[in-house]
Scaffold this active site. Sequence first.
Site, PDB file in Angstrom:
ATOM      1  N   TYR A 297       0.674  -1.224   0.175  1.00  0.00           N
ATOM      2  CA  TYR A 297       0.037  -0.213  -0.068  1.00  0.00           C
ATOM      3  C   TYR A 297       0.875   1.178  -0.061  1.00  0.00           C
ATOM      4  O   TYR A 297       1.531   1.508   0.897  1.00  0.00           O
ATOM      5  CB  TYR A 297      -0.935  -0.147   1.107  1.00  0.00           C
ATOM      6  N   TYR A 341      -5.796   5.787  -6.782  1.00  0.00           N
ATOM      7  CA  TYR A 341      -5.767   5.501  -5.339  1.00  0.00           C
ATOM      8  C   TYR A 341      -7.245   5.159  -5.105  1.00  0.00           C
ATOM      9  O   TYR A 341      -8.190   5.882  -5.243  1.00  0.00           O
ATOM     10  CB  TYR A 341      -5.535   6.961  -4.768  1.00  0.00           C
TER      11      TYR A 341
END
Lengths: 388, 389
Positions: A297, A341
């Site tokens: 991430y 995102y």
Amino acid sequence: MSARGRDPLSGRTAVAGIGATEFSKDSGRSELRLAVEAVRAALDDAGLTPGDVDGLVTFTMDTSPEITVAQACGMGELSFFSRVHYGGGAACATVLQAALAVAAGVADVVVCYRAFNERSGRRFGAGVQHREPSAEGVALGWALPFGLLTPASWVAMAARRYLHRYGLTPEAFGHVAVAGRRYAAANPAAYFHGRPITLADHAASRWIVEPLRLLDCCQETDGGQALVVTSVERARDLRHPPAVVAAAAQGAGRGQEQMTSFYRDELGGLPEAGVVARRLWRASGLRPADVDVGILYDHFTPFVLMQLEEYGFCGRGEAPDFVAEGRLPLNTHGGQLGEAYLHGMNGIAEGVRQVRGTSVNQVPGASRVLVTAGTGVPTSGLVLTADG
Amino acid sequence: MASPATAAGRTPTTNCSHCSTSPAARRSSPPTSGCTSVVATDCEQQYLRPLRPGDEITYDSVIESVSERKTTRLGTGHFVTTRTDVRAGGTLAGTHRFRILKYAPARSGGGTGRGTRPRPVVNRDNAGFWEGVRRHTLLIQRCTGCGTLRHPWLPGCNACGGPDWDTVEASGEGTVHSYVVVHHPPFPAFDPPYAVALVELAEGVRMIGNVMGVPYGKVRVGLPVRLEFRSYDEELVLPVWSARGSRQPVPGEPAEPPGVPENALPPLEIPVTRTLIVAGALASRDYQDVHHDPEPARRRGSPDIFMNILTTNGLVGRYVTDRLGPTAVLREVAIRLGAPCHPGDTLVLTGTVESVDGDAATVRVIGTNRVGRHVTGTVTVTAPGEEPS
């Protein structure tokens, strides 16, 4: 799987379908519509119909309720619905929830989804100036009056400590950004398709919150992503080879806060990622050296470095060199820095593609992928493996 | 700047010598048409030598730049920067750089009422902390079961799970454990770039706070700091951390010049009356209606008349010379305006001596009113004065 039998969840379920909308800065449609489109696409990818679905999982932050998505997709009765908290930390935990439900027989086909107009609607990067006096509001309220108002500002506090602890400069974060944008440049689905950057570009980009520059911060995106989880047995009969959930875990550390874990022992690490790492390695029977691709991430580059250290790919303070030397293919979709995102859900999809052998940046022979979720918050992770 | 003995320079072409562009500017920038409103945002003056009776004064102005079209809180328009050089007998006596925004007002109007700092988030679990802050005491929670100190405040102990607690007052000593410098995005109540630190108190707990007394670029991990309290508006008191003068070298950090102990100047409160606003505007030859006539001011989205930038400029200079004594001579004043000052406001000027170099001192000045930050600026003075008194 060698781990089967030792861990009650390991190897029982698989991701059988992935689907997404386009990734844009202005979708031009509602978040619900994006969710529905992504769910339908994932079901098509799996070769399933809305009528096959009996479970839905999303984020507490998502604005599209499970029951509304079910209605708009043409689903019938649901026997399992669940939400996971803590922003992007929920990503892999949606698959954990789905796997638990399927393994326990509570549901047969569970779709995990996340959809938002995060760029054209409410931008996280715009910051927070007010919170209700709930326990959550109070926790963040210790930071707000002093001008610590954005995710970048909260992450920067830990990033500064990391640099201090290991005697590094902010340029140490650059390799993560360059690697992500290099993969994104080759990925037609990526927002930054065809636009790689250099270390010099990184070093020249403007400060957002020192020590974070613009190119240390992921983009903001409108879009939706969905994943279909079912039993390995059922997945074998579907359209694509199963991406087996070899391990799935959540983790929160002692003294954990949401983005502002400033009061616990050391800021230069991510203890919550360490909790997830221990559980994933134990459940999967794998070690870092066994991993073919890492999807870590990357909302902010420093936390990719800290994750590499927490997961044991390298020693403390060694991650900048580890990334610079390219010792592990990282975020082959381009990451959230380069592709989109989507609160980590697009990273899970890339993990599935790598296991299937269908990534645009395919790592030859990849069969074991680590995927992680939002860090700096209670987090989660997955090990996805090829079947058999 | 002293009144010119004679003005041989170009005569202003409109009714405001400070807040309007020249015909040349309008020609060079056709898009300013429709920009019916104007507000001054920045003023930088250098005073190279005093003007004396008999001096022949000339001045000339150049347009240094006209920005691309920008959208601001007030509206959309162009920043226009002009520079005026003032000469006495052919010798440069001073410079005056001025930046204005010529804009079409946003439909929502003036944008007042924003610009205050985010409030602390207070409920029953942490009210005691903020009550303490209002009384200028910093309270740390202590578990009465195991004695562990904790911050943030919680109704239970993470070390032993004990529900009972009391408080101890912090000694006020601490060090910077980590820090950030916020550049983006700009929030109305803050003035980027600014430093926010995670301070480790001598007692061992950590708290977030702003570091005062050193420029943002000088904050470092390990910097010793001391507790102070600061009022930001009628409701808001916050603990702040002042860099201590006798700092120890921090291993691995570049050596810093010694801090300036006790470098904060006492504040000055200025009641902003209608008379001050009108008289200040006229004294600085600024005849823009928004500085003396409430009706046009309201038509342009302002709740009332507001103080012009040169009055603020004068007050900032006065504050510094008042505080540093009669021998201080202004050399440079550079200010930027934020929230406007209206009649009935109280302008509170605070200053921090940022550096001392020989007989020159640089003072950072901040002026706040009930809406937020009215002015930020830097003033350079020399003392003792080189000029005959």
